[in-house]
Design an enzyme around this catalytic site. Structure first.
Site, PDB file in Angstrom:
ATOM      1  CG  ASP A 199       7.186  33.590  -3.350  1.00 38.27           C
ATOM      2  OD1 ASP A 199       6.084  33.426  -3.897  1.00 38.27           O
ATOM      3  OD2 ASP A 199       7.545  32.961  -2.338  1.00 38.27           O
ATOM      4  N   GLY A 200       6.937  36.226  -1.392  1.00 35.46           N
ATOM      5  CA  GLY A 200       7.147  36.577   0.009  1.00 35.46           C
ATOM      6  C   GLY A 200       8.309  35.820   0.620  1.00 35.46           C
ATOM      7  CG  HIS A 201      10.035  31.770   2.199  1.00 40.15           C
ATOM      8  ND1 HIS A 201      11.390  31.629   1.919  1.00 40.15           N
ATOM      9  CD2 HIS A 201       9.843  31.186   3.407  1.00 40.15           C
ATOM     10  CE1 HIS A 201      11.971  30.985   2.925  1.00 40.15           C
ATOM     11  NE2 HIS A 201      11.068  30.706   3.836  1.00 40.15           N
ATOM     12  CD  GLU A 315       9.089  31.180  11.312  1.00 39.62           C
ATOM     13  OE1 GLU A 315       9.281  30.006  11.672  1.00 39.62           O
ATOM     14  OE2 GLU A 315       8.659  31.484  10.203  1.00 39.62           O
ATOM     15  CD  GLU A 331      13.108  28.006  10.532  1.00 47.93           C
ATOM     16  OE1 GLU A 331      12.624  29.139  10.700  1.00 47.93           O
ATOM     17  OE2 GLU A 331      12.770  27.247   9.604  1.00 47.93           O
ATOM     18  CB  CYS A 333      15.459  26.532   7.883  1.00 48.58           C
ATOM     19  SG  CYS A 333      14.531  25.052   7.473  1.00 48.58           S
ATOM     20  CB  CYS A 399      10.935  24.325   6.636  1.00 47.10           C
ATOM     21  SG  CYS A 399      10.892  25.079   8.282  1.00 47.10           S
TER      22      CYS A 399
HETATM   23 ZN   LIG Z   1      12.997  25.275   9.112  1.00 56.09          ZN
END
Ligand SMILES: [Zn+2]
Length: 641
Positions: A199-201, A315, A331, A333, A399
């Site tokens: 998966d890309g993420h 990012e 970020e 996250c 997110c």
């Molecule tokens: Zn985030």
């Protein structure tokens, strides 16, 4: 009591449950075994439960995120709403709510949780697949573009399901998760006839390991291992043609990586997943790679706040020493991902540097991400600002808000660890913990302290017998740390950035007094970060500080020059929820009056006297509280000398 899938009487609300993981040194406590009663985290967590979670649920409804599930189950019509990975926000919220329920019943929260789970159950496809973006008109596009976060969303579903099961004993969401995980493991893998993909993420890797820990299903661990190993072999390609493979850490196999690159959140989740895989498999090359990456990140690519990600573009991490302050991405996250990764590394290696970074990141990179009232959030966390960057109630790409909520909800689990005949104290705050040791003893530790405002911590032990208490002496406490038991200094070396081991036969009522002196520290930056040359950041204890316009009217913060005098620290119970503020001496470089008005460049000429003003007092506040009051400039790095 309900039987869980592994046959024990009741699941425990452990955030990362490594109790049976063969390559782990320290194990976690259930978060409901730890109670925080301090003046910072406790109110923050209460607000998280009483304000943040209900308000986020309303956002999930108002923005159509829950309607997407109703649409996928055929209950409502209309268009899919929002970004293609919006399901993950519902799952992260569910994880946060679940950990909150571990600490006690809350009928209103339970009602919201059950309602959300019903929508999720009803939206699952007969073959186990579940992603509301890929229903109806997009059903044929399933698993065709791996930068559309299908596995990322699946991973957040799995983590929510694991949390809900461990916190409540209910298998409702776990049943959904295992059906989807089975579908993924049937579809992808190295075996003949399966698809090769990543998966890309990243996210599904650590989630599958935790799903394995809950269910005992080895195929989930094998799936996680496959997704870690398959990255870096060109499977992902460049779906949009806009990002280099390093954006998704797909430029080379993780085993061969030495630099943290690309999207910072993705990187943190990959490393967390790899650490989880190592915890089960003991594959040394993974641990060695993680060690190299950790070193590169912490010595060259991390903000003084613990924030990660230097670039808005992608990012992403920047190059070595590329750490712009005002343009910092950092970020929220990514900071949360750093806590997750460091927590796993701490479990694997038992080294205080990981707990040091967890503490530092929690106070200085996670906590700034949410407002003191629990209803507004930062996505990016710059270290300098002109007053325009303000927390927002929600985001189109949301997110960060539920990510903060799930970390705060599970925070008590990060305070302690256990190993054979040893209890580890990682973090300090007023409160108490009940610790099951060696499967045959129950101890109780209570901390009495006003940490992080004061470094004196008294720990009382209730329980008998021989065991070790491992007390973290933070690396920031370079001088003067002391530890006494029953009024006598301990007979072991106390060194900053390590755990002080006190092994003895304990008796109930034994008291440990630790003192971690908290002078104001001037922190300087590696000179290769040119933007911070000639500047210092102020820290006290674990906290990073900043100057804000709200406290320092009538002065351009860029012109402040800190004097050498030791700043005074003063606790103000009324300010910003109760903080220790600093009062420092500074002069002002009268830049515009010094011939710089309407000039960008000029020939160097000898200074004619010192044009700086007389010293004045400035007020410096904890960085996590910035942008709470009137909009205005903020700076972490202040000119010095
Ligand atoms: Zn985030």
């Amino acid at each position: 009591m309900k039987e869980n899938l592994l046959g024990s009487t009741r699941p425990q609300a452990v955030t990362v449950d490594t109790a049976r993981s063969p390559h782990v040194r320290l194990h976690s406590l259930p978060l409901d075994a730890v109670r925080l009663e301090d003046g910072l985290w406790e109110p923050g967590r209460r607000i998280n439960c009483e304000v943040t979670l209900p308000s986020q649920y309303r956002h999930l409804e108002d923005t159509g995120r829950l309607d997407n599930f109703r649409r996928a189950s055929g209950k409502t019509g209309g268009e899919y709403q929002g970004i293609y990975f919006n399901d993950s926000d519902v799952y992260k919220w569910l994880e946060a709510a679940s950990w909150t329920l571990a600490e006690g019943s809350d009928p209103e929260l339970e009602r919201m949780v059950d309602a959300a789970i019903t929508e999720i159950e009803d939206a699952q496809q007969p073959d186990g697949y579940l992603n509301t973006y890929f229903t109806f008109e997009k059903a044929a596009e399933r698993w065709t573009n791996f930068d559309l976060h299908e596995m990322y969303c699946a991973g957040h579903l799995f983590q929510a399901a694991v949390a809900h099961f461990r916190a409540t004993g209910s298998e409702r969401l776990l049943d959904v998760a295992t059906r989807f995980a089975d579908h993924i493991c049937d579809t992808f893998g190295p075996e003949e006839g399966k698809h090769q993909a990543v998966d890309g993420h990243e996210e599904v890797e650590m989630a599958l390991v935790e799903l394995y820990r809950v269910t005992g299903e080895k195929r989930y661990l094998e799936g996680a291992r496959y997704f870690v190993d398959a990255r870096g072999h060109g499977l992902l390609g460049r779906p949009y043609g806009q990002h280099d493979p390093s954006y998704s850490q797909d430029h080379k196999p993780l085993h061969d990586q030495s630099e943290v690159v690309g999207h910072a959140v993705r990187a943190m989740y990959l490393y967390s997943g790899a650490a989880d895989v190592y915890a089960e498999t003991g594959e040394l090359a993974l641990l060695e790679a993680l060690g190299r990456l950790w070193k590169n990140m912490t010595t060259r690519r991390m903000y003084v706040s613990g924030g990660l990600g230097s670039r808005y573009e992608g990012e992403a991490f920047g190059k070595d020493f590329e750490l712009p302050n005002e343009r910092a991405y950092a970020e929220t996250c990514a900071a949360i991902g750093s806590v997750m990764w460091n927590w796993r590394m701490l479990g694997l290696e038992g080294e205080a540097r990981y707990a040091d970074l967890i503490e530092h990141t929690l106070y200085n990179a996670v906590l700034p991400g949410v407002s003191l009232d629990g209803q507004n959030y930062f996505y990016q966390n710059p270290l300098a600002d002109n007053g325009s960057h303000r927390r927002q109630p929600w985001f189109g790409c949301a997110c960060c808000p539920p990510n903060v909520a799930r970390l705060l909800a599970s925070l008590p689990g990060y305070f302690y660890g256990v190993s054979a005949s040893a209890v580890w104290v990682h973090l300090y705050a007023e409160g108490a913990a009940t610790v099951e040791l060696d499967g045959n003893r129950t101890l109780r530790l209570s901390q009495h302290t006003t940490y992080p405002w004061d470094g004196r911590v008294e720990i009382q032990v209730e329980g008998e017998g021989e065991f070790a208490l491992m007390l973290r002496v933070p690396a920031w406490c370079e001088e003067g740390a002391t530890v006494e038991v029953a009024g006598e200094p301990v007979d072991v070396e106390i060194s900053p950035g390590s755990y002080t081991e006190i092994r003895r036969t304990w008796r109930s009522g034994d008291t440990i007094n630790m003192n971690l002196p908290m002078p104001v520290r001037r922190v300087e930056c590696n000179p290769y970060v040119t933007e911070n040359a000639g500047r210092v950041a102020l820290m006290r204890g674990p906290l990073l500080y900043c100057v804000e316009q709200a406290d320092n009217h009538g002065v351009d913060l860029r012109d402040l020059i800190l004097e050498d005098a030791e700043p005074a620290a003063r606790y103000d119970p009324e300010l910003l929820g109760g903080v220790t503020l600093l009062q420092a001496e500074a002069r002002i470089a009268a830049a515009p009056d010094d011939g710089w008005e309407d000039r960008l460049y000029r020939n160097v000429h000898p200074l004619e006297g010192d044009t700086r003003t007389d010293a004045r007092e400035i007020t410096v506040v904890p960085y996590y509280t910035w942008a709470t009051r009137e909009p205005g400039a903020m700076r972490v790095w202040i000119k010095s000398g």
